[in-house]
Enzyme design. Structure first.
Site, PDB file in Angstrom:
ATOM      1  N   CYS A  86       0.831  -1.206   0.000  1.00 21.42           N
ATOM      2  CA  CYS A  86       0.000   0.000   0.000  1.00 21.42           C
ATOM      3  C   CYS A  86       0.871   1.265   0.000  1.00 21.42           C
ATOM      4  O   CYS A  86       1.549   1.520  -0.967  1.00 21.42           O
ATOM      5  CB  CYS A  86      -0.955  -0.061   1.191  1.00 21.42           C
ATOM      6  SG  CYS A  86      -2.372   1.017   0.996  1.00 21.42           S
ATOM      7  N   HIS A 195      -3.290  -5.889   1.090  1.00 19.31           N
ATOM      8  CA  HIS A 195      -2.607  -6.055   2.383  1.00 19.31           C
ATOM      9  C   HIS A 195      -2.517  -7.525   2.786  1.00 19.31           C
ATOM     10  O   HIS A 195      -3.420  -8.022   3.474  1.00 19.31           O
ATOM     11  CB  HIS A 195      -3.385  -5.311   3.459  1.00 19.31           C
ATOM     12  CG  HIS A 195      -3.286  -3.820   3.358  1.00 19.31           C
ATOM     13  ND1 HIS A 195      -2.324  -3.101   4.034  1.00 19.31           N
ATOM     14  CD2 HIS A 195      -4.018  -2.923   2.669  1.00 19.31           C
ATOM     15  CE1 HIS A 195      -2.476  -1.813   3.754  1.00 19.31           C
ATOM     16  NE2 HIS A 195      -3.491  -1.672   2.926  1.00 19.31           N
ATOM     17  N   GLU A 197      -0.766  -8.754   5.075  1.00 27.64           N
ATOM     18  CA  GLU A 197      -0.653  -8.851   6.550  1.00 27.64           C
ATOM     19  C   GLU A 197      -2.017  -8.810   7.228  1.00 27.64           C
ATOM     20  O   GLU A 197      -2.134  -9.105   8.406  1.00 27.64           O
ATOM     21  CB  GLU A 197       0.274  -7.742   7.072  1.00 27.64           C
ATOM     22  CG  GLU A 197      -0.346  -6.360   7.229  1.00 27.64           C
ATOM     23  CD  GLU A 197      -0.494  -5.592   5.916  1.00 27.64           C
ATOM     24  OE1 GLU A 197      -0.212  -6.158   4.848  1.00 27.64           O
ATOM     25  OE2 GLU A 197      -0.900  -4.400   5.977  1.00 27.64           O
TER      26      GLU A 197
END
Lengths: 228, 84
Positions: A86, A195, A197
């Site tokens: 990002c 994302h 994560e």
């Protein structure tokens, strides 16, 4: 294996990234402040999402001059895995470590939801645990993820298989060629808008992001068994 | 002292979603004459005189930070002013 999570003023996905590495991947991880001189003690560098320096002027435009970027450049030259997610991707673009630039989403709105991604290249240090063409679910959360590059650059990206992820089905942000993630020619610097994560545990709705981090560990282990 | 005005806009061949939205809005206000809208940034810099050429200085700043030349064009106007 030891990961660094680089923290800029305005980063806000650093804690998620740290959690993913420490608790879900089970590897060593440390936060590194944006003015750090050296990243020599780390095996992989993670640039998390957020709004570094308020995204003033352009996303990532000011962060690219942070002191730690010299160390990131050095790590990139040394071939260490570097992942920008990002805002981290936007910083890598502004720094010229990856080609192209980001525009506002074509809808002009901030989009925060899970999307389907296709793994376009699984022969990378970031994606070897995925199947080629595998469709995975990873959340996006951005206002400027509309990737752009000129035609010459796009041809190079395609020829060198540098497009690692594409949006599957609907294109959420207007990104050129549905590009969601690209790597450098050498293959050790990956930038992506989604994302991973945030997709490392069933409670988060998807575990599809975990394999990305596991791929990095696998690459590192194999490289170190060979040189040991 | 110099007053420098810097204008940064998306390149001609890069789609400008903000400009398009504003153009449509102008059309709906019946300003049918509007053919194109490009949205950009305007920056005013006050710069002290030095031995470096002001033109070179401003161009350097634009190339390095003020504009992203992958997607943006820039132009600037330099005006010499008396220091207050």
């Amino acid at each position: 294996m030891k990961f660094a999570v680089v923290v800029f003023p305005g980063s806000n996905c650093d804690v998620d990234m740290y959690h993913a590495i420490k608790d879900e991947l089970g590897e060593e991880v440390e936060y590194v402040w944006h003015d750090a001189e050296s990243l020599d003690e780390f095996d992989a560098i993670l640039l998390p999402g957020g709004f570094s320096y308020g995204d003033y002027l352009r996303s990532g435009a000011i962060a690219r001059f942070a002191n730690v970027m010299k160390a990131i450049r050095k790590a990139a030259e040394e071939g260490k895995p570097i992942l920008g997610v990002c805002n981290g991707f936007q910083i890598l673009l502004e720094a010229g470590l990856l080609p192209g630039a980001m525009r506002r989403n074509h809808s002009l709105t901030f989009i925060c939801r899970s999307v389907a991604l296709r793994v376009e290249n699984n022969e990378t240090m970031f994606t070897s645990m995925y199947e080629q063409g595998e469709v995975i679910t990873i959340p996006i959360a951005h206002g400027e993820g509309n990737y752009y590059c000129d035609e010459k650059t796009l041809n190079q990206l395609i020829q060198n298989k540098q497009i690692v992820f594409r949006y599957e089905g609907e294109n959420p942000n207007g990104s050129l060629e549905k590009i969601a993630g690209i790597m450098n020619e050498k293959g050790n610097v990956l930038g992506m808008m989604p994302h991973p994560e945030r997709a490392v545990h069933e409670l988060l709705g998807s575990t599809d992001g975990l394999k990305l981090f596991q791929s990095i560990v696998k690459y590192w282990r194999e490289a170190h068994v060979v040189t040991a | 002292m110099y007053k420098v005005k810097v204008y940064v806009t998306l390149r001609e061949n890069v789609l400008d979603p903000q400009g398009n939205a504003v153009k449509q809005s102008l059309h709906s206000l019946s300003y049918r004459e509007v053919k194109d809208v490009r949205i950009g940034k305007f920056m005013e810099l006050t710069i002290e005189k030095s031995e470096r050429s002001i033109d070179e200085l401003v161009r350097d700043m634009c190339e390095k930070l003020l504009a992203n030349t992958v997607i943006e064009d820039y132009r600037y106007e330099i005006e010499e002013v008396v220091a207050p």
